[in-house]
Structures are given as structure tokens and as C-alpha cells.
Design an enzyme around this catalytic site. Structure first.
Site, short mmCIF file in Angstrom:
data_model
loop_
_atom_site.label_atom_id
_atom_site.label_comp_id
_atom_site.label_asym_id
_atom_site.label_seq_id
_atom_site.Cartn_x
_atom_site.Cartn_y
_atom_site.Cartn_z
N GLY A 113 0.85 -1.18 0.00
CA GLY A 113 0.00 0.00 0.00
C GLY A 113 0.89 1.24 0.00
N GLY A 173 -0.24 4.96 -1.00
CA GLY A 173 -1.31 5.68 -0.29
C GLY A 173 -0.79 6.90 0.45
CD GLN A 174 -3.56 11.10 4.16
OE1 GLN A 174 -4.49 10.32 4.44
NE2 GLN A 174 -3.47 12.30 4.69
CG ASP A 215 -0.12 0.61 -4.07
OD1 ASP A 215 -0.10 1.37 -3.08
OD2 ASP A 215 -1.18 0.26 -4.64
CB ILE A 216 -2.87 -2.51 -7.09
CG1 ILE A 216 -3.48 -1.26 -6.48
CG2 ILE A 216 -3.18 -3.74 -6.27
CD1 ILE A 216 -4.99 -1.30 -6.40
NE ARG A 217 -3.19 4.21 -7.63
CZ ARG A 217 -2.48 5.19 -7.06
NH1 ARG A 217 -1.32 5.55 -7.59
NH2 ARG A 217 -2.93 5.79 -5.96
CG ASN A 228 -4.80 -7.59 -5.20
OD1 ASN A 228 -5.01 -7.65 -3.99
ND2 ASN A 228 -5.75 -7.54 -6.10
CE1 TYR A 275 -11.05 3.82 8.86
CE2 TYR A 275 -9.99 2.37 7.28
CZ TYR A 275 -9.92 3.36 8.23
OH TYR A 275 -8.70 3.91 8.55
CE LYS A 290 -7.79 -0.01 8.91
NZ LYS A 290 -6.46 -0.52 8.52
C1 VAH Z 1 -10.76 8.06 7.29
N1 VAH Z 1 -8.59 9.17 7.31
O1 VAH Z 1 -11.26 9.16 7.32
C2 VAH Z 1 -9.29 7.94 7.66
C3 VAH Z 1 -9.12 7.71 9.14
C4 VAH Z 1 -9.85 8.42 11.43
C5 VAH Z 1 -9.97 8.65 9.98
O2 VAH Z 1 -9.35 6.40 9.49
O3 VAH Z 1 -11.40 7.08 6.98
#
Ligand code: VAH
Length: 313
Positions: A6, A9-10, A32-34, A50, A140, A144
Site C-alpha cells: 500500500g 497511499g497517503q 502496490d497495485i499501481r 495485490n 471500515y 479495523k
Molecule cells: C478516514 N482518514 O477518514 C481515515 C481515518 C480516522 C480517519 O481512518 O477514513
């Protein structure tokens, strides 16, 4: 070798650079995938990976025999709500693939990010503690929370040295944010500079825990460098930086761009997600176990964001 999955990513973008500065460019493999599309300086090793393709992952572990693996690939909160099954699949099975391969190949340390998204509507809102009711209502957040349980399980059952941090909203200028609810706090800076105005998708009273990326990267490496015996949390550490509302952030920006104008859009689905999250975090375990201390308050972060975005454009 160190693998960063990854890497585009950011967080990954900056973590790759930070790790290469410490361990040497050729010892950190960006996966990463790209391909990285941002930064030709990123000439270190890169692999198309991936994390859901276990055979490709197995070949990468076989090839590099990594001593450390950072798994950052995931769908974030807002994107995850648009694609719940993919979010669950990527976030959960990606993690399980890595945990299994780390056991097979005896990887010394694994890093996996969690988030304040593991807290939900019935979690305490202010100074949210390390242990409390956790009823996340985004895919999400659910992924997590489950991921944290799996990390602790692999540590306790198999002795895997897996470490994790519950990141707040992360603010950075180097890489574009990817589908988060907290990303208003990044776009606002871009628009303040280019348009002099910004329409926030979160309302004026929405206070959220945030952190400047420099602090997040430094804290992540600090955790990974800590003595294993000092790590008392094997699910994921609460991690606090600075909490603010869009209104407070706009007032800070106006100190530098006096006629900046903040307006508000309503009925954005991200408002509901933000309402389910804490307003501030108690990170005393991170402070006690491995000496965490943020360096960027709101004013210092605002100066740094505006300065770097101006130089970048
Ligand atoms: C989001 N930047 O907004 C992430 C993060 C706590 C926020 O997990 O999904």
C-alpha cells in the site's frame, strides 16, 4: 528487506521515504497495485502486489525474506461505505494473508494501522480511553476492530511481533488523501490557496481527532523501534494529536489568508460517519509504553501545510 504494502497511499508514500532514509533506499520495497505516479525520485525497488493474491504475496516473501512488513493497503471509511464487501475483503483478508505469511517466513515485525474508526456511537466521545465500548458502524471501522482482535490473537497464539496504532485523521501535503471522512482538513488547505474559499462536507461543530503526518510517521517508527517488552498493547494503540472543528481550522487559516471564506455543504454521508467517532483521544498508553509526544499543534501544522503547498504548486 522491509516491505511496505500500500506504498502509494497517503501514509505509504511518506513511510517509504522515511524508512528509506533510515534503512537505505534498496532495503525498502514499495509494493502496490499501481506504480507511484507522483515522485520519480522514488527510484527504490517496487513490486506490483495485490494483497488479496496470496500466491503473488508468497513469491514476494520468498524473494525478499522481509525482516519487517508494513501493511497499509485498505479502503478507508467513506470509500468503504460505497463498497462494503470489497472493503471487508481487502481490509480483512489482506491482513490475514500477511499475518499468515509473516508466521511462515518468520518476519521479525509486522505493522498494521488501525483507526479511531474502531470507536462508535456508544464509545465515550471525549478523551476516549484505550479500553471502552467499541461499536463501530462503518465497514471500515468494523474491519479495523476485527483486525485488531486478529493482531492480538497472532501475537498471543504464535508470538508474532505485530504492532499497531489507531490513527486519527491524518493531514499531509505530499500524497493525495484516499477516500476518508477526515479529508476535508486536507482539501481546505488546497482550496484556501487556489480559490480562497472551501465548502466543508462536515458541519461547523464536528470536532475530530487529527494529526499532522510528520507526527504520525515519527510515532509509527518510534513504536516499531521500541523494545518488544515495552509494548503492552497488541491490539492497537490509541494515538492522539490535536482535535478541532472545521470552524476552528478556518480561523487558523485566516491568520495567514485573511479573506479565506469557509462555507458548509449539508447532507453529505460523511457527516454521519464523523458523528459516530470520538472528539478527542486519550493516548496515555502510547505515552507511557514508548514515549509518544506529538510535536505539531494546530498553528504549527497550518504554517507547515500552507508553506509546503505553496512551494509544491
Ligand atoms: C478516514 N482518514 O477518514 C481515515 C481515518 C480516522 C480517519 O481512518 O477514513
Amino acid at each position: 528487506k522491509i516491505l511496505v504494502l500500500g506504498s502509494n497511499g497517503q501514509i505509504g508514500t511518506e513511510l517509504v521515504t522515511a524508512l528509506r532514509n533510515t534503512y537505505g533506499e534498496n532495503n525498502v520495497v514499495a509494493c502496490d497495485i499501481r506504480r507511484p505516479d507522483y515522485d520519480i525520485k522514488n527510484s527504490g525497488p517496487f513490486e506490483f502486489v495485490n494483497v488479496l493474491e496470496k500466491d503473488i504475496l508468497n513469491n514476494i516473501f520468498q524473494k525478499y525474506k522481509p525482516t519487517q512488513v508494513y501493511l497499509l493497503a485498505a479502503l478507508l471509511s467513506a470509500t468503504g461505505e460505497q463498497n462494503p464487501k470489497l472493503a471487508w475483503d481487502l481490509n480483512m483478508n489482506g491482513l490475514l494473508n500477511i499475518l499468515d505469511l509473516a508466521i511462515t517466513y518468520k518476519t521479525a515485525k509486522v505493522y498494521w494501522p488501525s483507526s479511531i474508526a474502531v470507536f462508535g456511537p456508544n464509545s465515550p466521545k471525549v478523551n476516549t480511553p484505550q479500553y471502552c465500548v467499541m461499536d463501530p458502524n462503518t465497514v471500515y471501522g468494523i474491519s479495523k476492530l476485527a483486525g485488531e482482535r486478529w493482531c492480538e490473537y497472532y501475537n498471543q497464539k504464535f508470538g508474532l511481533d505485530v504492532r499497531s496504532i489507531r490513527y486519527p485523521g491524518l493531514i499531509s501535503w505530499k500524497a493525495a488523501p484516499g477516500g476518508g471522512t477526515t479529508d476535508y482538513a486536507i482539501h481546505i488547505f488546497h482550496d484556501a490557496l487556489t480559490k480562497g474559499s472551501y465548502a466543508s462536507f462536515l458541519n461547523a461543530e464536528t470536532e475530530l481527532p487529527m494529526m499532522y503526518m510528520d507526527d504520525a510517521i515519527r510515532g509509527t517508527i518510534q513504536l516499531m523501534d521500541a523494545e518488544s517488552s515495552k509494548i503492552s498493547i497488541r491490539s492497537s494503540y490509541n494515538f492522539g494529536g490535536v482535535s478541532f472543528t472545521p470552524e476552528v481550522l478556518a480561523t487558523e487559516i485566516k491568520k495567514h489568508i485573511p479573506d479565506f471564506n469557509l462555507t458548509y455543504k449539508d447532507n453529505d454521508p460523511r457527516q454521519e460517519i464523523a458523528n459516530s467517532w470520538p472528539r478527542s483521544i486519550d493516548d496515555s498508553f502510547a505515552q507511557q509504553d514508548w514515549g509518544w509526544k506529538p510535536e505539531f499543534d494546530l498553528s504549527k501544522m497550518t504554517v507547515d501545510m500552507l508553506k509546503n503547498l505553496q512551494n509544491k504548486s
